[in-house]
Design a protein around this motif. Structure first.
Motif, mmCIF file in Angstrom:
data_model
loop_
_atom_site.group_PDB
_atom_site.id
_atom_site.type_symbol
_atom_site.label_atom_id
_atom_site.label_comp_id
_atom_site.label_asym_id
_atom_site.label_seq_id
_atom_site.Cartn_x
_atom_site.Cartn_y
_atom_site.Cartn_z
ATOM 1 N N ALA A 191 2.024 3.995 6.751
ATOM 2 C CA ALA A 191 0.719 4.612 6.493
ATOM 3 C C ALA A 191 0.340 4.521 5.020
ATOM 4 O O ALA A 191 -0.813 4.239 4.676
ATOM 5 C CB ALA A 191 0.740 6.071 6.945
ATOM 6 N N ALA A 192 1.316 4.727 4.135
ATOM 7 C CA ALA A 192 1.029 4.700 2.691
ATOM 8 C C ALA A 192 0.694 3.303 2.202
ATOM 9 O O ALA A 192 0.025 3.152 1.169
ATOM 10 C CB ALA A 192 2.229 5.250 1.924
ATOM 11 N N SER A 193 1.118 2.288 2.932
ATOM 12 C CA SER A 193 0.797 0.916 2.522
ATOM 13 C C SER A 193 -0.702 0.655 2.554
ATOM 14 O O SER A 193 -1.179 -0.314 1.944
ATOM 15 C CB SER A 193 1.517 -0.096 3.422
ATOM 16 O OG SER A 193 0.917 -0.159 4.719
ATOM 17 N N GLN A 194 -1.447 1.506 3.237
ATOM 18 C CA GLN A 194 -2.890 1.327 3.344
ATOM 19 C C GLN A 194 -3.663 1.992 2.211
ATOM 20 O O GLN A 194 -4.888 1.912 2.170
ATOM 21 C CB GLN A 194 -3.372 1.876 4.694
ATOM 22 C CG GLN A 194 -2.660 1.270 5.897
ATOM 23 C CD GLN A 194 -2.794 -0.245 5.932
ATOM 24 O OE1 GLN A 194 -3.874 -0.779 6.139
ATOM 25 N NE2 GLN A 194 -1.693 -0.946 5.718
ATOM 26 N N LEU A 195 -2.949 2.692 1.312
ATOM 27 C CA LEU A 195 -3.614 3.296 0.164
ATOM 28 C C LEU A 195 -4.219 2.225 -0.736
ATOM 29 O O LEU A 195 -3.651 1.146 -0.912
ATOM 30 C CB LEU A 195 -2.609 4.126 -0.643
ATOM 31 C CG LEU A 195 -2.140 5.451 -0.030
ATOM 32 C CD1 LEU A 195 -0.955 5.990 -0.804
ATOM 33 C CD2 LEU A 195 -3.287 6.459 -0.018
#
Length: 350
Positions: free
Chosen positions: A215-219
């Motif tokens: 999920a954090a890779s989409q920041l």
């Protein structure tokens, strides 16, 4: 007291195609006007054990992400939200345990329950169809999102709530910072291809750690590489699939280099794996991750190491654990919420 039994099951294909819609009947049975009771003996509530923020938060997750919830489910969500806002102190920490006498038995802190509370609040703020629930949940989430927990699991759960908030409020700076810090707390895959996990032991809800990195890779700024989370989840999938069926890491965990035990397996592991695979499928567009969701659904329906269903169709409750001899027939909150959470994916992914 525990009780176990084994039952014959049908073929994998029939189980997958016969996935039932989530039932909230047992969740309603476990709830009162205060919150959600933690334990049950078989299907009967054990009030003496009281309530815990951990389970109420998970209850808010599943009631908030239920599409077109009934009035009864919406009332559950409102009740769980009220519990969480009561549990939260002015600094954003949370009590975890409330006795049946309505007295807190602990002090506010930043344990797993803090992370799960933010997960529930973030999900409600993003997904609830009721504006008054979304608004109050966002206020409580924003207060808690200023804090940081000392453990990767607590940070991962909080990060999942932050990811939910960002899907509805992309400019929410506190949620973005929390999600980035959660991924950092979890870490990336290690260099050993035989054990590419950030730590030397798998403990509980391991797939949630991989999911928050994905999920954090989409920041927009400061996110980890998408491949880090996918590598972690792919390895976890590979070590938890046995003869085509899901065989999750047991309650005792598994340390690198040690003999891996098979029991007792917990429903929370199958639910975390389903959530992570659904997130991976959504982020990447790779439909291969749907297989993991189907395997998690199958685990509850009987496609597991013992070949027995892990839920009670009569009550709608989930069984508390899978032993070598069959299910623990107690139907507590955590296992029932894990069942509901996994079945919520069934309509879309199985």
């Amino acid at each position: 007291m525990t009780a176990t039994t084994g039952r014959p099951t049908t073929s994998v294909g029939r189980r997958a195609s016969a996935a039932p819609a989530p039932s909230f009947a047992h969740l309603i049975r476990l709830s009162d006007d205060t919150g959600l009771f933690e334990h049950a003996r078989h299907a009967i509530v054990r009030r003496e054990h009281g309530y815990c923020t951990d389970d109420v938060a998970r209850g808010l997750v599943v009631t908030s992400r239920q599409p077109e919830p009934t009035e009864e489910v919406l009332r559950l969500a409102e009740r769980y939200l009220a519990f969480l806002t009561h549990a939260q102190d002015a600094g954003g920490a949370f009590h975890n345990r409330l006795g049946h006498d309505r007295r807190w038995t602990d002090q506010p802190a930043l344990g797993d329950w803090w992370g799960r509370a933010l997960w529930g609040l973030g999900t409600a703020a993003a997904r609830s169809p009721a504006a008054w629930i979304r608004e109050e949940a966002l206020v409580a989430f924003s207060r808690g999102a200023t804090r940081r927990a000392p453990t990767p699991h607590a940070m991962a759960f909080a990060g999942l709530g932050a990811a939910e908030v960002l899907r509805r409020h992309p400019a929410h700076a506190a949620a973005a910072a929390l999600l980035a810090d959660a991924a950092t707390a979890v870490g990336g895959p290690g260099p050993d291809p035989r054990w590419p996990w950030p730590r030397q032991q798998l403990t509980y809800a391991s797939a949630a750690l991989a999911e928050v990195v994905i999920a954090a890779s989409q920041l927009r700024h400061g996110g980890p590489p998408l491949d880090d989370g996918l590598r972690m989840l792919a390895w976890l999938r590979d070590v938890q699939v046995r003869d085509g069926r899901l065989s999750v890491i047991p309650a005792g965990g598994w340390r690198c280099g040690a003999v891996r035990l098979r029991h007792d397996q917990q429903p929370i592991e199958a639910a975390a794996f389903a959530d992570a695979c659904a997130t991976a499928a959504t982020v990447t567009g790779d439909l291969g991750w749907e297989t993991g969701v189907r395997q998690a659904v199958g685990w509850f329906l009987g496609d597991n190491d013992v070949g027995t269903a892990m839920w009670d169709p009569e009550t709608g409750g989930g069984y508390d654990g899978l032993t070598a001899h069959g299910p623990n027939l107690n139907q507590g909150a955590e296992s029932t919420l894990a069942l509901i959470s996994t079945l919520q994916h069934a309509g879309r992914w199985s």
